[in-house]
Design a protein around this motif. Structure first.
Motif, mmCIF file in Angstrom:
data_model
loop_
_atom_site.group_PDB
_atom_site.id
_atom_site.type_symbol
_atom_site.label_atom_id
_atom_site.label_comp_id
_atom_site.label_asym_id
_atom_site.label_seq_id
_atom_site.Cartn_x
_atom_site.Cartn_y
_atom_site.Cartn_z
ATOM 1 N N LYS A 184 -19.395 1.411 -28.386
ATOM 2 C CA LYS A 184 -20.845 1.289 -28.812
ATOM 3 C C LYS A 184 -21.397 -0.240 -28.626
ATOM 4 O O LYS A 184 -20.402 -1.134 -29.090
ATOM 5 N N ARG A 185 -22.358 -0.376 -28.295
ATOM 6 C CA ARG A 185 -22.932 -1.907 -28.189
ATOM 7 C C ARG A 185 -23.619 -2.304 -29.109
ATOM 8 O O ARG A 185 -24.544 -1.493 -29.370
ATOM 9 N N ILE A 186 -23.512 -3.468 -29.750
ATOM 10 C CA ILE A 186 -24.333 -4.030 -30.757
ATOM 11 C C ILE A 186 -25.063 -5.502 -30.167
ATOM 12 O O ILE A 186 -24.099 -6.151 -29.860
ATOM 13 N N PRO A 187 -26.112 -5.700 -30.224
ATOM 14 C CA PRO A 187 -26.740 -7.058 -29.572
ATOM 15 C C PRO A 187 -26.196 -8.414 -30.630
ATOM 16 O O PRO A 187 -26.111 -8.020 -31.885
ATOM 17 N N VAL A 188 -26.063 -9.289 -29.930
ATOM 18 C CA VAL A 188 -25.548 -10.626 -30.622
ATOM 19 C C VAL A 188 -27.068 -11.099 -31.076
ATOM 20 O O VAL A 188 -27.789 -11.249 -30.016
ATOM 21 N N LEU A 189 -27.314 -11.504 -32.168
ATOM 22 C CA LEU A 189 -28.669 -11.773 -32.657
ATOM 23 C C LEU A 189 -28.737 -13.366 -32.758
ATOM 24 O O LEU A 189 -29.802 -13.947 -32.820
ATOM 25 N N LEU A 190 -27.798 -13.984 -32.672
ATOM 26 C CA LEU A 190 -28.037 -15.613 -32.431
ATOM 27 C C LEU A 190 -27.948 -16.029 -31.239
ATOM 28 O O LEU A 190 -26.936 -16.049 -30.350
ATOM 29 N N PRO A 191 -29.081 -16.584 -30.780
ATOM 30 C CA PRO A 191 -29.094 -17.029 -29.251
ATOM 31 C C PRO A 191 -28.054 -18.330 -29.059
ATOM 32 O O PRO A 191 -27.859 -18.963 -29.840
ATOM 33 N N GLY A 192 -27.588 -18.042 -27.855
ATOM 34 C CA GLY A 192 -26.620 -19.051 -27.279
ATOM 35 C C GLY A 192 -25.311 -18.805 -28.028
ATOM 36 O O GLY A 192 -24.546 -19.769 -27.928
ATOM 37 N N ALA A 193 -24.935 -17.760 -28.716
ATOM 38 C CA ALA A 193 -23.774 -17.548 -29.381
ATOM 39 C C ALA A 193 -22.682 -17.629 -28.141
ATOM 40 O O ALA A 193 -22.778 -16.825 -27.300
ATOM 41 N N ASP A 194 -21.586 -18.423 -28.376
ATOM 42 C CA ASP A 194 -20.440 -18.491 -27.468
ATOM 43 C C ASP A 194 -19.213 -17.976 -28.104
ATOM 44 O O ASP A 194 -18.229 -17.892 -27.302
ATOM 45 N N LEU A 195 -19.169 -17.791 -29.326
ATOM 46 C CA LEU A 195 -17.790 -17.366 -29.778
ATOM 47 C C LEU A 195 -18.038 -16.533 -31.034
ATOM 48 O O LEU A 195 -19.047 -16.487 -31.980
ATOM 49 N N MET A 196 -17.175 -15.493 -31.263
ATOM 50 C CA MET A 196 -17.263 -14.684 -32.477
ATOM 51 C C MET A 196 -15.985 -14.624 -33.097
ATOM 52 O O MET A 196 -14.820 -14.662 -32.870
ATOM 53 N N PHE A 197 -15.910 -14.537 -34.531
ATOM 54 C CA PHE A 197 -15.087 -14.427 -35.399
ATOM 55 C C PHE A 197 -15.181 -13.314 -36.418
ATOM 56 O O PHE A 197 -16.274 -13.053 -36.624
ATOM 57 N N GLY A 198 -14.067 -12.583 -36.848
ATOM 58 C CA GLY A 198 -13.976 -11.661 -37.630
ATOM 59 C C GLY A 198 -14.395 -12.042 -39.252
ATOM 60 O O GLY A 198 -14.342 -13.105 -39.476
ATOM 61 N N ALA A 199 -15.200 -11.209 -39.851
ATOM 62 C CA ALA A 199 -15.646 -11.617 -41.158
ATOM 63 C C ALA A 199 -15.501 -10.656 -41.999
ATOM 64 O O ALA A 199 -16.263 -10.076 -42.978
ATOM 65 N N GLY A 200 -14.658 -9.349 -42.050
ATOM 66 C CA GLY A 200 -14.484 -8.261 -42.885
ATOM 67 C C GLY A 200 -14.948 -7.109 -42.003
ATOM 68 O O GLY A 200 -15.769 -7.465 -40.942
ATOM 69 N N PRO A 201 -14.758 -6.097 -42.818
ATOM 70 C CA PRO A 201 -15.376 -4.957 -42.221
ATOM 71 C C PRO A 201 -16.948 -4.871 -42.113
ATOM 72 O O PRO A 201 -17.541 -4.959 -43.127
#
Length: 82
Positions: free
Chosen positions: A1-18
């Motif tokens: 399942k794909r979910i769009p990244v809403l922050l323009p120019g996002a280059d890194l993703m961190f977990g933040a809980g479920p």
């Protein structure tokens, strides 16, 4: 399942809980809700490289090269160290 990244120019993703992720771009960090597909909170923070959550997930430390930000779950700044 794909979910769009809403922050323009996002280059890194961190977990933040479920159901949540922290997204980083050059000058800010945003908390995205994956269920509602929207940005819940943002904080201005440049060059964040690491994220450490407290055991109860109520506070988060955003670690950069020259700064440490202690924030609440909703990314309200509680303390800043330069």
């Amino acid at each position: 399942k794909r979910i769009p990244v809403l922050l323009p120019g996002a280059d890194l993703m961190f977990g933040a809980g479920p159901g949540f992720v922290l997204l980083r771009n050059e000058d800010r960090v945003a908390l995205q809700d994956l269920q509602q597909r929207k940005i819940i909170a943002e904080v201005s923070a440049s060059s964040i490289k690491y994220v450490v959550w407290s055991e109860d997930m109520k506070r988060v430390a955003l670690l950069g090269k020259h700064v440490i930000l202690i924030c609440s779950r909703k990314l309200e700044i509680l303390a800043t160290i330069h």
